[in-house]
Design a protein around this motif. Structure first.
Motif, PDB file in Angstrom:
ATOM      1  N   SER A 375       5.942 -29.780  24.084  1.00  0.00           N
ATOM      2  CA  SER A 375       5.994 -28.492  24.789  1.00  0.00           C
ATOM      3  C   SER A 375       6.640 -28.651  26.174  1.00  0.00           C
ATOM      4  O   SER A 375       7.270 -27.721  26.676  1.00  0.00           O
ATOM      5  N   LEU A 376       6.489 -29.844  26.784  1.00  0.00           N
ATOM      6  CA  LEU A 376       7.158 -30.074  28.068  1.00  0.00           C
ATOM      7  C   LEU A 376       8.676 -30.132  27.875  1.00  0.00           C
ATOM      8  O   LEU A 376       9.447 -29.658  28.714  1.00  0.00           O
ATOM      9  N   TYR A 377       9.083 -30.724  26.753  1.00  0.00           N
ATOM     10  CA  TYR A 377      10.508 -30.735  26.417  1.00  0.00           C
ATOM     11  C   TYR A 377      10.998 -29.288  26.253  1.00  0.00           C
ATOM     12  O   TYR A 377      12.036 -28.908  26.797  1.00  0.00           O
ATOM     13  N   VAL A 378      10.226 -28.477  25.534  1.00  0.00           N
ATOM     14  CA  VAL A 378      10.591 -27.067  25.342  1.00  0.00           C
ATOM     15  C   VAL A 378      10.669 -26.367  26.698  1.00  0.00           C
ATOM     16  O   VAL A 378      11.602 -25.612  26.980  1.00  0.00           O
ATOM     17  N   GLY A 383      12.456 -23.101  28.833  1.00  0.00           N
ATOM     18  CA  GLY A 383      11.696 -22.279  29.765  1.00  0.00           C
ATOM     19  C   GLY A 383      10.207 -22.225  29.481  1.00  0.00           C
ATOM     20  O   GLY A 383       9.733 -22.552  28.398  1.00  0.00           O
ATOM     21  N   HIS A 384       9.476 -21.781  30.498  1.00  0.00           N
ATOM     22  CA  HIS A 384       8.016 -21.777  30.475  1.00  0.00           C
ATOM     23  C   HIS A 384       7.453 -20.872  29.388  1.00  0.00           C
ATOM     24  O   HIS A 384       6.486 -21.217  28.703  1.00  0.00           O
ATOM     25  N   GLU A 385       8.077 -19.708  29.206  1.00  0.00           N
ATOM     26  CA  GLU A 385       7.546 -18.745  28.234  1.00  0.00           C
ATOM     27  C   GLU A 385       7.581 -19.329  26.820  1.00  0.00           C
ATOM     28  O   GLU A 385       6.606 -19.234  26.068  1.00  0.00           O
ATOM     29  N   ASP A 386       8.715 -19.972  26.473  1.00  0.00           N
ATOM     30  CA  ASP A 386       8.815 -20.620  25.165  1.00  0.00           C
ATOM     31  C   ASP A 386       7.794 -21.750  25.043  1.00  0.00           C
ATOM     32  O   ASP A 386       7.229 -21.968  23.967  1.00  0.00           O
ATOM     33  N   TYR A 390       5.062 -22.075  22.256  1.00  0.00           N
ATOM     34  CA  TYR A 390       5.096 -23.269  21.398  1.00  0.00           C
ATOM     35  C   TYR A 390       3.706 -23.894  21.302  1.00  0.00           C
ATOM     36  O   TYR A 390       3.215 -24.180  20.207  1.00  0.00           O
ATOM     37  N   VAL A 391       3.058 -24.109  22.425  1.00  0.00           N
ATOM     38  CA  VAL A 391       1.708 -24.694  22.427  1.00  0.00           C
ATOM     39  C   VAL A 391       0.770 -23.836  21.580  1.00  0.00           C
ATOM     40  O   VAL A 391       0.022 -24.341  20.744  1.00  0.00           O
ATOM     41  N   ASN A 392       0.831 -22.539  21.783  1.00  0.00           N
ATOM     42  CA  ASN A 392      -0.110 -21.656  21.093  1.00  0.00           C
ATOM     43  C   ASN A 392       0.177 -21.515  19.597  1.00  0.00           C
ATOM     44  O   ASN A 392      -0.721 -21.195  18.817  1.00  0.00           O
ATOM     45  N   SER A 393       1.423 -21.811  19.224  1.00  0.00           N
ATOM     46  CA  SER A 393       1.749 -21.740  17.795  1.00  0.00           C
ATOM     47  C   SER A 393       1.092 -22.881  17.018  1.00  0.00           C
ATOM     48  O   SER A 393       1.121 -22.881  15.788  1.00  0.00           O
ATOM     49  N   TYR A 394       0.491 -23.824  17.728  1.00  0.00           N
ATOM     50  CA  TYR A 394      -0.263 -24.893  17.058  1.00  0.00           C
ATOM     51  C   TYR A 394      -1.690 -24.460  16.680  1.00  0.00           C
ATOM     52  O   TYR A 394      -2.381 -25.180  15.963  1.00  0.00           O
ATOM     53  N   LYS A 395      -2.134 -23.319  17.166  1.00  0.00           N
ATOM     54  CA  LYS A 395      -3.529 -22.914  16.913  1.00  0.00           C
ATOM     55  C   LYS A 395      -3.898 -22.861  15.431  1.00  0.00           C
ATOM     56  O   LYS A 395      -4.980 -23.315  15.058  1.00  0.00           O
TER      57      LYS A 395
END
Ligand SMILES: [Zn+2]
Length: 556
Positions: A375-378, A383-386, A390-395
């Motif tokens: 997610s840091l790479y993303v 950008g931060h919004e993506d 991205y992190v939340n799409s792992y839920k």
């Protein structure tokens, strides 16, 4: 590592068909795998022998291995020796090493003196004729031979053929252990400082192992020896053979040599796809500091399985396309913007290889952090919004069934929550810190403090608590040592006030959280006792920033 089974399980859960991406995998690995054993099951005797760091492991400190082997692709066999140098930490006459029971021990020598040994499943106790003295260094030669048994998710040691019919032999043994193909002290706590890897193979093949290529020598009998030198501490399971008809191309990032090895048919695709290595390395070093294995260089090597973070010699099997195994791994479009295996497995150079867990129980330090690095790479590239999306799409991949940290000393690999819940937890911690300048300095200093070390979660918590001058222990404990998520309870009594508290297993749990309306959040400081506040929003209108904090919310 990244676990292909996680993908498979997830896709099965979604009712989707599964296409295996790699034509060369054997029928054995095409069968749907059994679900992994519960981390709460009792240990077997083999688990205890492997996992306990008892007297005969703790009495010595590894310094150096020279693994010198000959691999016969036709006979699917291996023969040679590991020269093991160690320093005694206590006076003793016995040490504990490991080698798969199916492999032969030919002899173990101290100088020219044969040593006695005792085998118990995968354990080899080596006995010395006189007491080894604390503080002194000793070197033994452990000669062995046999046919490694293919096993585990990525094969352990696998003798395969590529599509052109040439030998293709690879190793990947993180879970089952390096002792499935070579003798060593097979645990996570102690690493050698340096290692030499000498691999003799038929002259028409190439071996790519870890570290810097020192040279190759024609042995005059149709075989060639490839010598590699690893100039940093290395986990046993990271030590790798990649033997095939590889073609090589190279590049540089500043002074860092980048070397790429792929099958001839894929070289043009690889030249295009592996261009992603540079922005990936630049992104991670911007967050954490220099690539940790500069003297050994960075390599990507094509393999017949999904991928593995072999130190300075990252195994790549993602088919030269973006996403993960040709799919939108997180289902929101972002995964298709980059090659998951290049980013994830290389992220492990920082977390997993440089900063390592001292017991597999705390493997979230490898996988939670490295998934967070995705997610840091993303964030860096898109950008931060993506990154937050991205992190939340792992839920949907999180199970919350068992704690992320397993029992120590029984070599018990945690379940897949260590990846996804691990990264969602780190994103939550960033929101708790609530100051990105502080957060970036904190994660960089955390990495710098512990690189080239083997640590436990207690070291992580101690560092974060000291740096932030607050006690986050109950937060770490709830997320890592408990199965359930923290639940934010909001109670409305219709009189313009709201009562709120955390429902958690940890009584001392106290974590700020943002509520109100998106873009106009109010930070509240719930504990596990009810507090009451005036409120102007209705029960239905009030929102909680669940993209920033991984929690559940109960309104009543
Ligand atoms: Zn991984």
């Amino acid at each position: 590592m990244h676990d292909q089974n996680v993908l498979r399980t997830t896709l099965l859960a979604l009712g989707l068909a599964i296409a295996l991406p790699i034509a060369t995998v054997s029928s054995q690995t095409q069968q749907a795998p059994a679900p992994p054993p519960s981390t709460l099951d009792p240990p077997t005797r083999a688990d205890l022998l492997r996992g306990q760091y008892g007297r005969y492991r703790a009495n010595n400190d590894l310094l150096f291995y020279h693994l010198d082997i000959r691999v016969d692709p036709e006979k699917k066999s291996i023969a040679g020796k590991n020269t093991i140098r160690f320093r005694m930490l206590a006076d003793d006459t016995r040490i504990q090493l490991d080698l798969a029971a199916s492999l032969n021990i030919d002899r173990i020598l101290l100088g020219s003196t044969p040593l006695k040994y005792e085998r118990d499943l995968g354990t080899v106790y080596v006995d010395f004729p006189s007491t080894l003295r604390s503080g002194r260094e000793y070197t033994i030669d452990f000669h062995y031979s046999g046919q490694p048994e293919e096993q585990g998710r990525f094969g352990g040691m696998a003798f395969r053929k590529d599509a052109a019919g040439n030998h293709w032999i690879t190793t990947a043994c993180e879970d089952e252990g390096a002792s499935v193909w070579w003798p060593n002290k097979d645990q996570w706590r102690d690493e050698v400082e340096r290692m030499q890897i000498s691999v003799s193979i038929p002259g028409n093949l190439v071996d790519v192992s870890n570290g810097r290529l020192m040279g190759k020598t024609d042995l005059g009998d149709g075989y060639t020896r490839w010598d590699w030198l690893v100039q940093y501490p290395i986990n046993n399971y990271n030590v790798a053979l990649n033997i095939g008809r590889y073609e090589h191309f190279s590049d540089k990032l500043g002074d860092l040599p980048l070397d790429f090895y792929v099958l001839p048919a894929n070289i043009e695709k690889a030249r295009k796809q592996f261009a992603q290595a540079k922005p990936m390395l630049e992104a991670f070093r911007s967050y954490f500091g220099e690539y940790p294995f500069e003297k050994d260089g960075f390599k990507l090597i094509e393999v017949p399985y999904a991928g593995m973070e072999h130190q300075s010699a990252v195994a790549y099997g993602n088919g030269f396309v973006n996403g993960y195994l040709d799919r939108d791994w997180t289902g929101i479009g972002i995964s298709l913007k980059f090659d998951f295996i290049i980013v994830h497995e290389s992220g492990h150079e920082w977390f997993g290889n440089a900063v390592s867990a001292a017991d597999v129980s705390d493997m979230w330090i490898h996988e939670g952090w490295t998934t967070y690095l995705e997610s840091l790479y993303v964030e860096k590239l898109f950008g931060h919004e993506d990154a937050i999306r991205y992190v939340n799409s792992y839920k949907p991949k999180v199970q919350n069934r068992e704690p992320m940290i397993t029992q120590r000393g029984i070599h018990r690999q945690p379940q897949q929550d260590m990846y996804f819940k691990g990264t969602l937890f780190l994103n939550t911690l960033r929101s708790v810190v609530n100051d990105d300048n502080v957060w970036w300095a904190l994660v960089r200093d955390f990495y710098q403090q512990f690189k080239y070390q083997n640590i436990m979660t207690e070291d992580v918590v101690r560092f974060f608590n000291a740096r932030l001058k607050r006690d986050l222990t109950p937060i770490f404990d709830q997320y890592l040592r408990r199965a359930a998520l923290p639940t934010l309870q909001l109670a409305f009594n219709g009189a313009g006030t709201m009562a709120y508290k955390w429902k958690t297993d940890e009584r001392a749990f106290a974590m700020p959280v943002r509520i109100g309306r998106s873009g106009n959040w109010t930070t509240i400081e719930p504990t596990t006792d009810w507090k009451v506040m005036p409120i102007s929003l209705s029960k239905d209108a009030i929102e909680v920033a669940t993209d920033l904090y991984y929690i559940t919310v109960e309104k009543q």
